[in-house]
Design an enzyme around this catalytic site. Structure first.
Site, mmCIF file in Angstrom:
data_model
loop_
_atom_site.group_PDB
_atom_site.id
_atom_site.type_symbol
_atom_site.label_atom_id
_atom_site.label_comp_id
_atom_site.label_asym_id
_atom_site.label_seq_id
_atom_site.Cartn_x
_atom_site.Cartn_y
_atom_site.Cartn_z
ATOM 1 N N ASN A 23 -31.847 -3.443 72.849
ATOM 2 C CA ASN A 23 -32.588 -3.509 71.584
ATOM 3 C C ASN A 23 -33.168 -4.885 71.297
ATOM 4 O O ASN A 23 -33.975 -5.046 70.387
ATOM 5 C CB ASN A 23 -31.701 -3.023 70.427
ATOM 6 C CG ASN A 23 -31.470 -1.520 70.517
ATOM 7 O OD1 ASN A 23 -32.122 -0.844 71.321
ATOM 8 N ND2 ASN A 23 -30.554 -0.998 69.719
ATOM 9 N N ARG A 105 -39.192 5.601 70.779
ATOM 10 C CA ARG A 105 -39.677 5.221 69.454
ATOM 11 C C ARG A 105 -39.931 3.728 69.330
ATOM 12 O O ARG A 105 -40.740 3.292 68.519
ATOM 13 C CB ARG A 105 -38.673 5.654 68.396
ATOM 14 C CG ARG A 105 -38.396 7.134 68.378
ATOM 15 C CD ARG A 105 -37.399 7.405 67.301
ATOM 16 N NE ARG A 105 -37.816 6.702 66.096
ATOM 17 C CZ ARG A 105 -38.671 7.184 65.223
ATOM 18 N NH1 ARG A 105 -39.168 8.374 65.361
ATOM 19 N NH2 ARG A 105 -39.015 6.466 64.173
ATOM 20 N N ASP A 321 -24.787 2.168 65.812
ATOM 21 C CA ASP A 321 -24.861 2.484 67.243
ATOM 22 C C ASP A 321 -23.483 2.583 67.910
ATOM 23 O O ASP A 321 -23.401 2.923 69.096
ATOM 24 C CB ASP A 321 -25.723 1.444 67.980
ATOM 25 C CG ASP A 321 -27.189 1.534 67.576
ATOM 26 O OD1 ASP A 321 -27.581 2.565 67.008
ATOM 27 O OD2 ASP A 321 -27.933 0.570 67.827
ATOM 28 N N ILE A 343 -26.667 4.309 57.654
ATOM 29 C CA ILE A 343 -27.986 3.909 58.163
ATOM 30 C C ILE A 343 -28.821 5.148 58.498
ATOM 31 O O ILE A 343 -29.968 5.257 58.076
ATOM 32 C CB ILE A 343 -27.858 3.027 59.435
ATOM 33 C CG1 ILE A 343 -26.831 1.910 59.226
ATOM 34 C CG2 ILE A 343 -29.212 2.464 59.863
ATOM 35 C CD1 ILE A 343 -27.190 0.844 58.247
ATOM 36 N N ARG A 413 -31.041 5.765 79.119
ATOM 37 C CA ARG A 413 -31.926 5.024 78.230
ATOM 38 C C ARG A 413 -31.261 3.740 77.749
ATOM 39 O O ARG A 413 -31.944 2.798 77.379
ATOM 40 C CB ARG A 413 -32.285 5.883 77.010
ATOM 41 C CG ARG A 413 -32.999 7.170 77.382
ATOM 42 C CD ARG A 413 -33.415 7.908 76.152
ATOM 43 N NE ARG A 413 -34.105 6.984 75.261
ATOM 44 C CZ ARG A 413 -34.293 7.191 73.975
ATOM 45 N NH1 ARG A 413 -33.847 8.273 73.414
ATOM 46 N NH2 ARG A 413 -34.928 6.301 73.232
HETATM 47 N N1 EPU Z 1 -36.477 3.095 57.742
HETATM 48 C C1 EPU Z 1 -37.409 3.503 56.821
HETATM 49 N N2 EPU Z 1 -38.706 3.143 57.010
HETATM 50 C C2 EPU Z 1 -39.118 2.374 58.050
HETATM 51 C C3 EPU Z 1 -38.153 1.955 58.999
HETATM 52 C C4 EPU Z 1 -36.841 2.339 58.814
HETATM 53 O O1 EPU Z 1 -37.084 4.186 55.858
HETATM 54 O O2 EPU Z 1 -40.304 2.074 58.151
HETATM 55 C C5 EPU Z 1 -35.068 3.489 57.582
HETATM 56 C C6 EPU Z 1 -34.530 4.298 58.751
HETATM 57 O O3 EPU Z 1 -34.837 5.666 58.608
HETATM 58 C C7 EPU Z 1 -33.047 3.998 58.665
HETATM 59 C C8 EPU Z 1 -33.030 2.544 58.195
HETATM 60 O O4 EPU Z 1 -34.287 2.309 57.598
HETATM 61 O O5 EPU Z 1 -32.444 4.801 57.695
HETATM 62 C C9 EPU Z 1 -32.785 1.528 59.282
HETATM 63 O O6 EPU Z 1 -33.607 1.786 60.408
HETATM 64 P P1 EPU Z 1 -34.192 0.616 61.307
HETATM 65 O O7 EPU Z 1 -35.646 0.475 61.062
HETATM 66 O O8 EPU Z 1 -33.349 -0.604 61.128
HETATM 67 O O9 EPU Z 1 -33.980 1.206 62.766
HETATM 68 P P2 EPU Z 1 -34.880 0.823 64.019
HETATM 69 O O10 EPU Z 1 -35.289 -0.593 63.889
HETATM 70 O O11 EPU Z 1 -35.918 1.849 64.227
HETATM 71 C C10 EPU Z 1 -33.003 -0.119 65.578
HETATM 72 C C11 EPU Z 1 -32.372 0.258 66.887
HETATM 73 C C12 EPU Z 1 -31.496 1.486 66.710
HETATM 74 C C13 EPU Z 1 -30.444 1.183 65.645
HETATM 75 C C14 EPU Z 1 -31.133 0.761 64.340
HETATM 76 C C15 EPU Z 1 -30.149 0.348 63.241
HETATM 77 C C16 EPU Z 1 -33.972 -0.454 68.547
HETATM 78 C C17 EPU Z 1 -34.902 -0.095 69.627
HETATM 79 N N3 EPU Z 1 -33.395 0.539 67.889
HETATM 80 O O12 EPU Z 1 -33.835 0.984 65.207
HETATM 81 O O13 EPU Z 1 -30.848 1.682 67.967
HETATM 82 O O14 EPU Z 1 -29.644 2.327 65.422
HETATM 83 O O15 EPU Z 1 -32.000 -0.368 64.594
HETATM 84 O O16 EPU Z 1 -29.361 -0.698 63.667
HETATM 85 O O17 EPU Z 1 -33.726 -1.621 68.312
HETATM 86 C C18 EPU Z 1 -29.831 2.885 69.720
HETATM 87 O O18 EPU Z 1 -29.861 1.851 70.411
HETATM 88 O O19 EPU Z 1 -29.156 3.894 70.059
HETATM 89 C C19 EPU Z 1 -30.575 2.934 68.459
HETATM 90 C C20 EPU Z 1 -30.902 4.068 67.859
#
Ligand code: EPU
Length: 418
Positions: A23, A105, A321, A343, A413
């Site tokens: 990540n 994503r 995670d 989350i 992945r």
């Molecule tokens: N959210 C919104 N709007 C947005 C973006 C996020 O409402 O525009 C919400 C999401 O739905 C969620 C919360 O905010 O409820 C937090 O999501 P976040 O944006 O932090 O998640 P992400 O950045 O898309 C990364 C990791 C995930 C990890 C999350 C939380 C990467 C590639 N992915 O996702 O990792 O679970 O942060 O820590 O960095 C994994 O590795 O298995 C994985 C899913």
């Protein structure tokens, strides 16, 4: 490979070298799209998500070369994986196609960098996924505050900037708290904006700090990363840089739980335990024994697993995670545990599968109530997302009999040669 057949009952024993963080590496590769000249990134794990990101930045005009490891290999000494060399050769292409975005994503990470550098970005809108609805509204809102305009067209987000982005003070939090990749996207874009940007409500995850450190090496001016208020002073251009990706805290946590659930003993190398404080705090409460020695941790376990209450939270809280993997362990605890997911409130696809293996878990909204059982039994189970799959492998290793886990491509992945 389609399936894993796991014969339960062995104790894990041995050494594992923890890879570079998936990540962290994903947005870092996207950030190199803004550099002029060559970037060299070390410690990039060999995962299918990384392959997808390499393909994506390749389509966006980067030449990417992966050097082969010099000697040794995983589990055989220091990290030796060959670095990735990335150079942007052509800036005309601005589109992240659906075919790539649908498989990963994190493709959304290219939105901020290409918008800031090329003035236009077309990114296919990521749909929902197994862990729930995952909107990108905060990414878009943050970039709009920097002066970009957006429209949706045939399933794509089309962003445009006239001239340079303009720095501003903004709040970026959402209903579920801060966004990790959203913070990174806006921070990246702000480095090339005119003037100063302050992101209030920023995510504090180590992956955000790692990307900020790469950007600083590229010539960006960033302060406050690792806190909820990031300040960026825009610069006109960024240059290629060398960087080593931080160790993967989730891979490390997964192996700690793997040792604990099999009552085994593991030596984990290349760990940053500071990034996993909330995780290890809970695991030690459960009965896992950890001995730290610089970047190495020795894991063993008392036979008895104590039930706990745990809620996932943004960093520095317990990471979402690791929720599924911890739940697999708690299935065998001496009592009732309560796990709440703050989350991604729907991230519970592993519950039904663990119950098929004899676990006793009841779900109530974003909470799972886990009544510990004496043993799990092998069964046919289905992987649904990366971390749920890891949890089912852990459960299979301790279950009586054989577990067959289908759709194991999810594991590739996020775990290198799991
Ligand atoms: N959210 C919104 N709007 C947005 C973006 C996020 O409402 O525009 C919400 C999401 O739905 C969620 C919360 O905010 O409820 C937090 O999501 P976040 O944006 O932090 O998640 P992400 O950045 O898309 C990364 C990791 C995930 C990890 C999350 C939380 C990467 C590639 N992915 O996702 O990792 O679970 O942060 O820590 O960095 C994994 O590795 O298995 C994985 C899913």
């Amino acid at each position: 490979m389609d399936s894993f057949l796991i014969r339960g009952g062995s104790r894990l024993k041995g050494k594992v070298e923890i890879s570079g963080s998936k990540n962290s590496a994903l947005p870092i590769l996207a950030a190199t799209l803004m550099a002029e000249g060559k970037s060299v990134i070390q410690g990039v794990p060999r995962l299918s998500d990384i392959d997808s990101m390499i393909k994506l930045i390749g389509e966006l005009g980067c030449q990417v070369v992966r050097h082969e490891p010099t000697s040794g290999g995983r589990g055989m000494g220091p990290v030796l994986d060959g670095p990735l060399e990335i150079e942007v050769l052509d800036e005309r292409q601005c589109e992240a196609r659906y075919e790539i975005v649908k498989t990963m994503r994190a493709s959304i990470c290219v939105l901020g960098p290409i918008l800031a550098k090329r003035g236009k970005a077309v990114v296919s809108i990521p749909g929902g996924c197994a862990i729930g609805d995952r909107p990108v509204d905060l990414h878009v809102r943050g970039l709009e505050k920097l002066g970009a305009t957006f429209r949706t067209e045939n399933g794509n987000i089309v962003g445009q900037v006239h001239g340079r982005l303009k720095g501003c003070r903004m709040y970026l939090g959402g209903a579920q708290g801060p966004t990790v990749l959203g913070t990174i996207n806006v921070m990246c874009a702000a480095t090339l904006a005119e003037g100063d940007t302050t992101i209030v409500g920023a995510a504090c995850e180590p992956e955000v700090s790692d990307c900020a450190e790469l950007l600083i090496k590229m010539g960006a001016r960033i302060k406050g990363y690792g806190t909820p208020e990031i300040r960026v002073e825009g610069v006109e251009k960024l240059a290629g840089a060398e960087h080593r990706v931080i160790p993967d805290r989730i891979e490390c946590g997964t192996f700690i739980i793997a040792a604990a659930i099999t009552n085994g003993e593991l030596e984990l190398k290349n760990c940053n335990m500071d990034h996993l404080l909330a995780g290890t705090d809970r695991l030690e409460e459960v009965g896992v024994r950890l001995e730290r020695d610089h970047g190495t941790v020795f894991v063993s376990s008392s036979r008895r697993i104590t039930p706990v209450e745990m809620t996932t939270q943004p960093y520095p809280g317990f990471p979402t995670d690791l929720q599924a993997q911890l739940m697999a362990l708690l299935c065998l605890s001496d009592g009732i545990s309560v796990v709440t997911e703050r989350i991604f409130p729907d991230r519970f696809l592993h519950v039904g599968e663990l119950n098929r293996m004899g676990a006793r878990i009841r779900k109530e909204g974003p909470t799972a109530i886990i009544q510990g059982v004496k043993e799990l039994q092998g069964a046919n189970v289905m992987a649904s997302d990366l971390r749920a799959s890891a949890a089912l492998v852990l459960a299979g290793m301790v279950a009586k009999g054989t577990t067959r886990l289908d759709r194991v491509y999810h594991i590739g992945r996020g775990y290198e040669k799991f």
